[in-house]
Structures are given as C-alpha cells and as structure tokens.
Design a protein around this motif. Structure first.
Motif, short mmCIF file in Angstrom:
data_model
loop_
_atom_site.label_atom_id
_atom_site.label_comp_id
_atom_site.label_asym_id
_atom_site.label_seq_id
_atom_site.Cartn_x
_atom_site.Cartn_y
_atom_site.Cartn_z
N LYS A 1 0.92 -1.23 0.03
CA LYS A 1 -0.08 0.04 -0.32
C LYS A 1 0.76 1.24 0.09
CE LYS A 1 -3.87 2.18 2.65
NZ LYS A 1 -3.09 3.64 2.62
N GLN A 2 2.00 1.28 0.80
CA GLN A 2 2.71 2.55 0.97
C GLN A 2 3.29 2.67 -0.58
OE1 GLN A 2 6.60 1.70 2.93
NE2 GLN A 2 7.25 3.70 2.33
N VAL A 3 3.69 1.71 -1.24
CA VAL A 3 4.25 1.89 -2.68
C VAL A 3 3.42 2.46 -3.52
CG1 VAL A 3 5.36 0.75 -4.63
CG2 VAL A 3 6.12 0.06 -2.22
N ARG A 4 2.43 1.93 -3.61
CA ARG A 4 1.20 2.36 -4.36
C ARG A 4 0.81 3.78 -3.86
NH1 ARG A 4 -2.30 -1.95 -4.04
NH2 ARG A 4 -1.47 -2.86 -6.06
N ASP A 5 0.80 4.06 -2.86
CA ASP A 5 0.14 5.31 -2.16
C ASP A 5 1.29 6.52 -2.95
OD1 ASP A 5 -1.99 4.50 -1.04
OD2 ASP A 5 -1.50 4.75 0.85
N VAL A 6 2.42 6.20 -2.66
CA VAL A 6 3.53 7.20 -2.98
C VAL A 6 3.93 7.39 -4.54
CG1 VAL A 6 6.16 6.99 -2.97
CG2 VAL A 6 5.00 7.01 -0.72
N LEU A 7 3.34 6.21 -5.17
CA LEU A 7 3.51 6.42 -6.68
C LEU A 7 2.68 7.42 -7.23
CD1 LEU A 7 4.36 2.61 -7.86
CD2 LEU A 7 5.94 4.84 -7.75
N THR A 8 1.47 7.11 -6.59
CA THR A 8 0.44 8.09 -6.75
C THR A 8 0.55 9.37 -6.28
OG1 THR A 8 -1.05 6.19 -6.52
CG2 THR A 8 -2.17 8.16 -7.05
N ARG A 9 0.83 9.61 -5.12
CA ARG A 9 0.93 10.97 -4.66
C ARG A 9 2.22 11.86 -5.14
NH1 ARG A 9 3.23 12.10 0.25
NH2 ARG A 9 3.21 9.83 0.71
N ILE A 10 3.45 11.11 -4.94
CA ILE A 10 4.47 11.90 -5.67
C ILE A 10 4.87 11.87 -7.07
CG2 ILE A 10 7.07 12.13 -5.07
CD1 ILE A 10 6.69 11.28 -2.38
N GLY A 11 4.53 10.46 -7.49
CA GLY A 11 4.76 10.32 -8.80
C GLY A 11 3.61 10.62 -9.72
N LYS A 12 2.61 10.96 -9.34
CA LYS A 12 1.31 11.20 -10.27
C LYS A 12 1.08 10.28 -11.22
CE LYS A 12 0.69 15.46 -8.38
NZ LYS A 12 1.15 14.95 -6.98
N LEU A 13 1.17 8.99 -10.79
CA LEU A 13 1.27 7.77 -11.60
C LEU A 13 0.13 7.01 -11.22
CD1 LEU A 13 5.01 6.76 -11.21
CD2 LEU A 13 4.16 7.39 -13.53
N GLU A 14 -1.11 7.25 -11.99
CA GLU A 14 -2.47 6.55 -11.76
C GLU A 14 -2.09 5.27 -12.42
OE1 GLU A 14 -4.40 8.03 -9.88
OE2 GLU A 14 -3.51 10.12 -9.99
N ASN A 15 -3.01 4.21 -11.75
CA ASN A 15 -2.71 2.69 -12.55
C ASN A 15 -1.63 2.28 -12.86
OD1 ASN A 15 -5.75 3.55 -12.50
ND2 ASN A 15 -5.47 4.59 -14.39
N VAL A 16 -0.47 2.37 -12.09
CA VAL A 16 0.70 1.63 -12.34
C VAL A 16 0.41 0.41 -11.72
CG1 VAL A 16 3.10 1.47 -11.87
CG2 VAL A 16 2.20 3.45 -12.68
N LYS A 17 0.92 -0.76 -12.39
CA LYS A 17 0.60 -2.11 -11.87
C LYS A 17 1.77 -2.10 -10.93
CE LYS A 17 0.17 -5.56 -14.82
NZ LYS A 17 0.67 -6.71 -15.74
N VAL A 18 1.31 -2.35 -9.49
CA VAL A 18 2.20 -2.88 -8.36
C VAL A 18 1.92 -4.28 -7.72
CG1 VAL A 18 2.84 -1.98 -6.10
CG2 VAL A 18 2.26 -0.30 -7.62
N HIS A 19 2.74 -4.97 -8.01
CA HIS A 19 2.57 -6.31 -7.55
C HIS A 19 2.49 -6.62 -6.14
CE1 HIS A 19 2.78 -7.96 -11.81
NE2 HIS A 19 3.86 -7.09 -11.89
N PRO A 20 2.11 -7.62 -5.56
CA PRO A 20 2.18 -7.85 -4.12
C PRO A 20 3.59 -7.94 -3.75
CG PRO A 20 0.40 -9.40 -5.11
CD PRO A 20 1.23 -8.65 -6.09
N VAL A 21 4.10 -7.63 -2.74
CA VAL A 21 5.36 -7.75 -2.24
C VAL A 21 5.97 -9.12 -2.19
CG1 VAL A 21 7.28 -6.89 -0.35
CG2 VAL A 21 4.81 -5.57 -0.80
N LEU A 22 7.03 -9.32 -2.66
CA LEU A 22 7.76 -10.58 -2.52
C LEU A 22 8.45 -10.55 -1.07
CD1 LEU A 22 9.47 -10.89 -6.06
CD2 LEU A 22 7.28 -12.21 -5.13
N GLY A 23 7.73 -11.69 -0.12
CA GLY A 23 8.25 -11.65 1.13
C GLY A 23 9.36 -12.75 1.42
N MET A 24 9.69 -13.05 2.54
CA MET A 24 10.65 -14.39 2.95
C MET A 24 9.48 -15.48 3.77
SD MET A 24 13.96 -12.43 4.75
CE MET A 24 14.84 -13.68 4.29
N SER A 25 9.94 -16.48 3.28
CA SER A 25 9.19 -17.75 3.66
C SER A 25 9.55 -17.61 5.49
CB SER A 25 9.50 -18.80 3.27
OG SER A 25 10.79 -19.24 3.27
#
Ligand code: SAH
Length: 456
Positions: A102-126
C-alpha cells in the motif's frame, strides 16, 4: 481563515487509525487533522493522549487499544520497544507485506502522479528472521567491562545486547566474543562526549553461503594494545573467521567507518555467492544485507531486462558489481559505474573471479561518468540504476532521456525518490510498465522496489 486545531495537548481522546506512516506510526484523523501514534495499527480503535500539537499535524501516545487489528501480534523480541531498529514487529508478517504494498502504491500516486501503475504484491520471505549478514554495533563501557548493542531510542545511551532476531546468529556470536576478549585485554570503549577511549564499533560480516566471517574493529586511534593476543583469541573463538580488520576513525562523527583500514589477520576480503556468482567483499564496500532476498531482487531485475545476448547494458551505482555480473552472463557488454574506489576494486576482482570478461567498471559519479560515456558513443540498450536513498541525480536522468535506452530497470530502496524519478522519466518520454516490491528488510519499514520503465 485559519483552521482551528481540533485537539489540545494532554487531551485524552478516542480515535480510529486509518493508515501507517512511512516510519511505521499509526495515523488517525480528527476532523481532518492527522495525529501520529507509535505502535498503533490501521483499523484499530484506541484511547490516546495528545502529546504534541503542531500547525498541520500532531502526535499522540497510545493509552489503551479498544479494538485490536486482526494483524496485531505479540512481539517476539524482548528489546523491541527500546531498540527501534525494527518498527513493525507488532504487525504480523502478512500485515507488513500488505502495508508495504500500500505504501508503494500510495507514494507512486501521490508523489509520482502515476495513476494505475501495476504494483505487484510484495515478494516476502518464507522465514523472515535472522536474515542480516552484517552487524555494526556501538561499543560502550559499564563496570565490569565492555558492552555493545544499540542506542536507546532518541538517545546515545548504549544498551547491551546479546542477540538480535534479524541478525544471522554468527554475527551475534562475533559481537559477544569480541566484547569478551577485548574486555579481557583491557581495551577501552570510545566515549563520544569526551572523544576519548578506543573501540567505537564492532562490525561483523558473514557470507551466508560460504560461511566466511569478517570482523572489523573500529577504533579511534591506530594503536590497539595486545593486538596479537586479541586477534589470536578471536580466531580461536569464532569458527569461520577469514579476515580481521582494524578501521581507524579519529573523527567526531556518527559515520561508523573511518578512512584508514588495516588487515590485522587473514585476508582483506571475505567471499560469498549469490546464485552462481561469487563475490569478494571488503570492509568498506556496500553489499546487500539480506542475501536470500537479494537473489529474488536481482532475478526480478534480470527478468525485466529481458536480455538476449546482443545488448549493451549500463549498471549505474553498481557497488561491487553484483547486478553487473548477473547481467553480463546474458548481455553483450556491461558497463558499471560506482563512486567508492574500493567497491570498484572489488568489482574488478569479482569479474576476474567469475571469469566474466564482457564487463568494464569505472570509478566516479554516475551523473558525470555516464554523460561522458554517451559523448564517447557508448549507448545502452538497457540501463539499470540502483541509487542510494536520495535517488538518481537529475543530470543522470536527463542523460537517460537523451540517450533513450529502450528499457530502464530501476532498483530502489526508497519509494519516494523512485516516484519522483519515475515522474521525470515519464515526462521525458518513458512509461512505467510495472513495479515489483521486494521485502529485503522484514520487521522494518523499509521496502525495496524494482520498476520496469520502457521508452514510449
Ligand atoms: N547495485 C549495488 C549497489 C547499490 S547501493 C548492489 O546491489 O549491491 C548504491 C551504491 O551507489 C553504493 O555502492 C554507493 O557507494 C553508490 N553511489 C552513491 N552515490 C553515487 C553516485 N553519485 N554515483 C555512483 N555511485 C554512487
């Protein structure tokens, strides 16, 4: 008309949290006025005390949670609250990954003014614990000897620590051994206020695959009494030690390493492997601290680069050549540039070590070297950048826009500067295709991203 602030200092109020800040505090709004409260989670209802009121925002302290987030967990680390090295242990790992996405998506919209960029789910550790391959801990003194651990939050008081749950066990072992041995031989701890004493920091590096260990003693002055005996005992106490380094830092500074490095014992470097590539790592070089996720990150970068063997690639901010050597196996030629000379020495050594001869490394600022290359006729088909937190220099972005590589692969440790730089590239004729966040730092608020950018 100035808007009145709806709360006052020392008020006790009930709020519902709706978000997390980039540093992990809960955000609640009272009539649109944001309050930041540590340790609170989105979705939670709580009683808080207002502790500071600024013009546009305030701070509160969590008094009582009235409705708990389903993602709240008991924190496993006993020193979590005092330390501050991790900020999100009270949030389940699943919750952390969702928050980072969510943080990545919010920042891309707010600072980058990038609407609808595809942000994938975070790749985490097992298994998101014990992942760090490097420890650097400040040293202090207490009756009975040296202590080493972390600065208590918002102070320079050192708290002694035996184990850190995000460190590889080997690094904890090194710190404990060095503390004990240096105490035995009467080494004094550096005192910040008086700028006296000797041992400032203990640094440990562990090659996860090779099991090789580097120990760095950062001291204020070059002399270290009983040097030979200290070294001998460290080698005997810790299995895998291949390199013991003394780093001299005589400055009054928060920067950990000084300019002078001496090999006290063994080699100048240790080795580690990422995938099939072997790396020499010296004490001063940057090397990713989460080796398992580094592989995930580089594989993603490589897959975005879609190399066929015909391409000229530039790797900007290349460090010890990690990404460059990964890319070189699939490209015609790779040029890497990096500002730290020792890192470039490692990069050259690493190319040789892996018998990779289609790479060329240069020392310098990416924003100076790459424009010069461009003038000399070096044009990249694919350009990879992996800048520090402040992002790419504008001069570099302008050169990219002129050079027009078909693809830019942007590896970023700070979504805010990524968003800013993506906006500049978009305005210069590029399109952000997609962003893949990777969790390199579980339990902290940091999030790494790889973005694929194509020429329109
Ligand atoms: N790609 C490498 C390193 C990334 S960290 C890896 O994955 O391991 C960022 C690197 O940028 C650091 O090594 C730092 O020394 C370097 N750096 C910082 N400012 C720079 C600049 N202006 N030009 C070139 N390199 C720079």
């Amino acid at each position: 008309m100035t808007k009145t602030i709806p709360v006052q200092k020392n008020d006790y109020i009930e709020v519902v949290f709706e978000d997390l800040t980039h540093d992990g505090a809960g955000v609640a709004k009272v009539d649109g006025y944001p309050l930041f409260v540590k340790n609170a989670l989105p979705g939670e209802k709580a009683k808080i005390k207002v502790i500071k009121v600024n013009k546009g925002y305030g701070f509160g302290r969590l008094e009582e949670i009235l409705e708990e987030s389903p993602y709240r967990v008991d924190t496993p680390c006993p020193i979590y609250k005092e330390c501050g090295g991790c900020q999100l242990q009270h949030l389940s790992y699943e919750g952390q990954l969702l928050a980072k996405e969510k943080q990545v998506r919010d920042v891309l919209t707010r600072i980058g003014k990038l609407e609808n960029v595809k942000v994938h789910p975070v790749l985490g550790m097992s298994e998101p614990w014990r992942y760090r391959n490097k420890a650097q801990v400040p040293v202090g003194e207490r009756e009975g000897g040296l202590i080493a651990g972390f600065y208590q939050q918002r102070s320079h008081e050192i708290i002694d620590m035996e184990a850190c749950m995000i460190q590889q066990e080997k690094n904890d072992e090194v710190v404990q051994a060095v503390k004990r041995i240096c105490t035995k031989y009467g080494v004094t701890a550096y005192n910040e206020q008086r700028h006296k004493g000797s041992l400032r920091h203990i640094m440990a590096r562990h090659g996860q695959v090779t099991k090789e260990v580097m120990v760095v003693l950062v001291t204020r002055t070059p002399d270290l009494p009983n040097k030979e005996r200290i070294v001998k005992e460290i080698v005997e106490a810790v299995e895998g030690v291949k390199s013991i380094i003394q780093n001299v830092n005589s400055k009054k500074t928060n920067v950990i390493l000084g300019d002078e490095t001496r090999v006290l014992w063994g080699e100048e470097v240790i080795y580690d492997l990422i995938g099939n590539v072997k790396f020499a790592i010296s004490s001063r070089s940057f090397y990713q601290v989460n080796p398992a996720q580094t592989k995930v990150l580089y594989d993603q970068a490589l897959s975005y680069a879609e190399l066929t063997g015909e391409e000229t690639v530039i790797d900007a901010y290349c460090g010890i050549g990690t990404i460059s050597l990964f890319l070189a196996q699939k490209a015609k030629k790779v040029y890497g540039v990096e500002i730290v000379p020792e890192a470039i020495a490692d990069a050259n050594r690493n190319a040789e070590l892996n018998e990779i001869d289609n790479v060329e490394f240069a020392v310098g600022e990416a924003e100076v070297v790459i424009p010069n290359w461009y003038k000399e006729g070096i044009v990249a088909d694919v350009l990879v950048v992996d800048p520090p937190r402040k992002g790419c220099d504008d001069a570099l972005l302008q050169t990219i826009i002129e050079m027009k590589p078909k693809k830019v692969v942007y590896v970023s440790c700070n979504p805010a500067t990524l968003a800013r730089d993506l906006r500049i590239l978009e305005d210069g004729g590029y399109r952000t295709v997609e962003v893949q966040p990777v969790d390199m730092f579980p339990h902290t608020t940091h999030v790494e991203c790889v973005a694929l950018i194509e020429l329109k």
